[in-house]
Design a protein around this motif. Structure first.
Motif, mmCIF file in Angstrom:
data_model
loop_
_atom_site.group_PDB
_atom_site.id
_atom_site.type_symbol
_atom_site.label_atom_id
_atom_site.label_comp_id
_atom_site.label_asym_id
_atom_site.label_seq_id
_atom_site.Cartn_x
_atom_site.Cartn_y
_atom_site.Cartn_z
ATOM 1 N N PHE A 151 0.833 -1.198 0.000
ATOM 2 C CA PHE A 151 0.000 0.000 0.000
ATOM 3 C C PHE A 151 0.877 1.260 0.000
ATOM 4 N N TRP A 152 1.945 1.228 0.804
ATOM 5 C CA TRP A 152 2.822 2.389 0.902
ATOM 6 C C TRP A 152 3.524 2.660 -0.422
ATOM 7 N N LEU A 153 4.012 1.614 -1.077
ATOM 8 C CA LEU A 153 4.678 1.794 -2.365
ATOM 9 C C LEU A 153 3.709 2.353 -3.410
ATOM 10 N N ALA A 154 2.467 1.861 -3.395
ATOM 11 C CA ALA A 154 1.471 2.376 -4.339
ATOM 12 C C ALA A 154 1.127 3.830 -4.031
ATOM 13 N N PHE A 155 0.952 4.138 -2.740
ATOM 14 C CA PHE A 155 0.638 5.510 -2.339
ATOM 15 C C PHE A 155 1.780 6.452 -2.685
ATOM 16 N N GLY A 156 3.007 6.054 -2.339
ATOM 17 C CA GLY A 156 4.146 6.917 -2.609
ATOM 18 C C GLY A 156 4.399 7.133 -4.085
ATOM 19 N N SER A 157 4.115 6.114 -4.895
ATOM 20 C CA SER A 157 4.378 6.221 -6.334
ATOM 21 C C SER A 157 3.314 7.021 -7.068
ATOM 22 N N PHE A 158 2.048 6.904 -6.644
ATOM 23 C CA PHE A 158 0.967 7.471 -7.443
ATOM 24 C C PHE A 158 0.138 8.542 -6.729
ATOM 25 N N SER A 159 0.118 8.555 -5.401
ATOM 26 C CA SER A 159 -0.809 9.448 -4.698
ATOM 27 C C SER A 159 -0.155 10.477 -3.798
ATOM 28 N N MET A 160 1.076 10.268 -3.385
ATOM 29 C CA MET A 160 1.693 11.206 -2.444
ATOM 30 C C MET A 160 1.913 12.554 -3.123
ATOM 31 N N PRO A 161 1.419 13.629 -2.538
ATOM 32 C CA PRO A 161 1.635 14.951 -3.126
ATOM 33 C C PRO A 161 3.051 15.443 -2.891
ATOM 34 N N ALA A 162 3.502 16.326 -3.765
ATOM 35 C CA ALA A 162 4.791 16.974 -3.527
ATOM 36 C C ALA A 162 4.685 17.850 -2.278
ATOM 37 N N MET A 198 10.748 -13.946 11.571
ATOM 38 C CA MET A 198 11.022 -12.668 12.224
ATOM 39 C C MET A 198 12.064 -11.868 11.437
ATOM 40 N N LEU A 199 13.027 -12.583 10.863
ATOM 41 C CA LEU A 199 14.013 -11.906 10.025
ATOM 42 C C LEU A 199 13.358 -11.327 8.773
ATOM 43 N N PHE A 200 12.424 -12.087 8.202
ATOM 44 C CA PHE A 200 11.695 -11.589 7.034
ATOM 45 C C PHE A 200 10.868 -10.354 7.405
ATOM 46 N N ALA A 201 10.198 -10.419 8.575
ATOM 47 C CA ALA A 201 9.404 -9.276 9.019
ATOM 48 C C ALA A 201 10.284 -8.043 9.213
ATOM 49 N N LEU A 202 11.469 -8.262 9.787
ATOM 50 C CA LEU A 202 12.395 -7.145 9.971
ATOM 51 C C LEU A 202 12.842 -6.582 8.626
ATOM 52 N N SER A 203 13.059 -7.447 7.658
ATOM 53 C CA SER A 203 13.469 -6.997 6.321
ATOM 54 C C SER A 203 12.377 -6.159 5.671
ATOM 55 N N VAL A 204 11.129 -6.574 5.816
ATOM 56 C CA VAL A 204 10.014 -5.798 5.251
ATOM 57 C C VAL A 204 9.913 -4.440 5.938
ATOM 58 N N ALA A 205 10.101 -4.431 7.267
ATOM 59 C CA ALA A 205 10.062 -3.164 8.002
ATOM 60 C C ALA A 205 11.186 -2.238 7.548
ATOM 61 N N VAL A 206 12.380 -2.796 7.338
ATOM 62 C CA VAL A 206 13.496 -1.981 6.850
ATOM 63 C C VAL A 206 13.210 -1.465 5.448
ATOM 64 N N ALA A 207 12.587 -2.313 4.601
ATOM 65 C CA ALA A 207 12.216 -1.873 3.251
ATOM 66 C C ALA A 207 11.229 -0.717 3.306
ATOM 67 N N PHE A 208 10.317 -0.753 4.287
ATOM 68 C CA PHE A 208 9.362 0.345 4.451
ATOM 69 C C PHE A 208 10.097 1.636 4.809
ATOM 70 N N VAL A 209 11.032 1.543 5.745
ATOM 71 C CA VAL A 209 11.781 2.732 6.181
ATOM 72 C C VAL A 209 12.606 3.292 5.026
ATOM 73 N N LEU A 210 13.283 2.412 4.280
ATOM 74 C CA LEU A 210 14.107 2.875 3.166
ATOM 75 C C LEU A 210 13.255 3.504 2.069
ATOM 76 N N SER A 211 12.096 2.911 1.786
ATOM 77 C CA SER A 211 11.215 3.500 0.765
ATOM 78 C C SER A 211 10.654 4.834 1.231
ATOM 79 N N ALA A 212 10.407 4.963 2.554
ATOM 80 C CA ALA A 212 9.933 6.247 3.085
ATOM 81 C C ALA A 212 10.986 7.321 2.876
ATOM 82 N N ALA A 213 12.254 6.969 3.112
ATOM 83 C CA ALA A 213 13.340 7.930 2.882
ATOM 84 C C ALA A 213 13.457 8.259 1.391
ATOM 85 N N ALA A 214 13.304 7.234 0.538
ATOM 86 C CA ALA A 214 13.399 7.462 -0.905
ATOM 87 C C ALA A 214 12.287 8.390 -1.388
ATOM 88 N N PHE A 215 11.066 8.182 -0.890
ATOM 89 C CA PHE A 215 9.952 9.047 -1.297
ATOM 90 C C PHE A 215 10.152 10.468 -0.776
#
Length: 394
Positions: free
Chosen positions: A82-93, A145-162
């Protein structure tokens, strides 16, 4: 398991529909109803496949057969998608960190509850549907748990990228502009004050002011929104020398007229008629059959002073969709100076640009009016809201 997966998918689809529409729905035609149910069927099929995939992963030893894992892993995966879709198509400048925080908060307000409920439906549904004798080595829990941590890190990194991708490229706002206030906040400088006078509201427009020199009064009329040169009159205000509303008149009070009234050089009269009401000049509400004021009733339409208000700086805050060929691509905050005799005051206007009826964009008009012999001035915003500009009381 197929039936159970379909039931879980149907529950998710039903929750999705009511969560994002907030209504039961109705159809204008048989065709729209058929199309809706076809889409529902397709959505159930897709949701069923997704639930089956998660179930297969649990049975195959890829997901730890534990309610916490079966809720947490779908939650993090759906959140990231959801975050990747929102950041790519809906997040305003946005212009600065508070703007980004506002966008992030809007995302969570809109979707976090939905993602949480859907994850619970999936996790609980699978937990009570799967066999209880699935082998569950401790290493699988650690891997999950390692996979969950990886997804959480991916969320943080994508937030910084956006953040870096959506931030507007412009010089940092000069700290001096942070002291500027909006017009409606009761502005004051060392020697000037700007205070609200009247607001026409969404259904009316406020005319240019007139000056009745004999009494030192300013006259402002409100009109119904109209494309006609002489828009129908709604109300008139008389402003005294202190910048306060001394009196007002609703057009509906002039009951002798059966048609709409217009405001014409201080007179209130029926359209296409020389008969008039002289309320502004003598306070009467009687229709006079001869039409025009004599030399004692001199009133002057004030003209805006374009040199008295200056835009100092424009700070972009958001994209603005404009009609084809328009040069305006950004909206933002305008920082202004207003010059009154030898004094200066400062203010800001958020969302300085606005769309017009044709889809184009233009700056919201800021008009300044003054009159000789009057110790105050008027500021009009959007042809709707008036403010009084006058020296501060010592």
């Amino acid at each position: 398991m197929n039936i159970k997966s379909a039931l879980v998918a149907a529950a998710i689809l039903l929750f999705t529909y009511f969560y994002y529409t907030g209504k039961g729905g109705s159809f204008l035609s048989l065709g729209s109803a058929i199309a809706f149910w076809l889409l529902c069927g397709a959505a159930i099929a897709i949701c069923t496949l997704i639930v089956r995939l998660v179930a297969h992963m649990a049975v195959s030893g890829l997901v730890y057969p534990n309610a916490v894992c079966m809720i947490l892993l779908p939650f993090l995966c759906i959140l990231l998608l959801f975050w990747l879709a929102f950041g790519s198509f809906s997040m305003p400048a946005f212009a600065d960190s508070p703007g980004y925080v506002a966008a992030l908060s809007g995302f969570f307000r809109s979707h976090l509850l939905y993602i949480t409920v859907v994850s619970i439906i999936i996790g609980v549904g699978l937990y009570f549907s799967l066999p209880k004798d699935i082998p569950a080595p401790r290493s699988l829990f650690n891997a999950n748990m390692l996979f969950a941590l990886s997804v959480a890190v991916a969320f943080v990194l994508s937030a910084a990228a956006f953040y870096w991708a959506k931030k507007i490229s412009q010089p940092p706002l000069d700290p001096k502009y942070t002291t500027y206030k909006n017009l409606g906040e009761g502005l004051q400088s060392q020697d000037l004050e700007i205070s609200p006078l009247l607001d026409a509201g969404s259904d009316y427009t406020a005319s240019q002011p007139y000056y009745l020199e004999e009494r030192g009064e300013l006259i402002i009329s409100l009109h119904y929104a109209s494309s006609n040169k002489n828009a129908p009159l709604f109300k008139i205000f008389r402003i005294d020398k202190q910048g306060k509303i001394a009196d007002s008149l609703d057009a509906a009070e002039l009951t002798n007229s059966s048609e709409s009234l217009i405001f014409d050089k201080g007179l209130v009269r029926p359209a296409d008629s020389k008969s008039a009401y002289f309320w502004i000049f003598d306070g009467t509400k009687t229709l006079v059959q001869e039409g025009w004021p004599d030399s004692k009733n001199e009133i002057t339409e004030l003209q805006k002073d374009t040199a008295a208000v200056r835009l100092e700086y424009f700070h972009k805050t958001a994209r603005l969709e404009c009609g084809t060929g328009s040069q305006v691509r950004w909206n933002g905050t305008g920082y202004f100076q207003i010059f009154y005799r030898d004094d200066t005051a400062r203010f800001k206007i958020d969302s300085l640009y606005a769309q017009d009826a044709d889809g184009g964009c233009g700056a919201r008009p800021v008009d300044y009016y003054s009159a000789e012999g009057l110790d105050l001035a008027l500021l009009r915003l959007d042809e709707k809201t008036y403010y009084i500009v006058k020296p501060k009381k010592k």
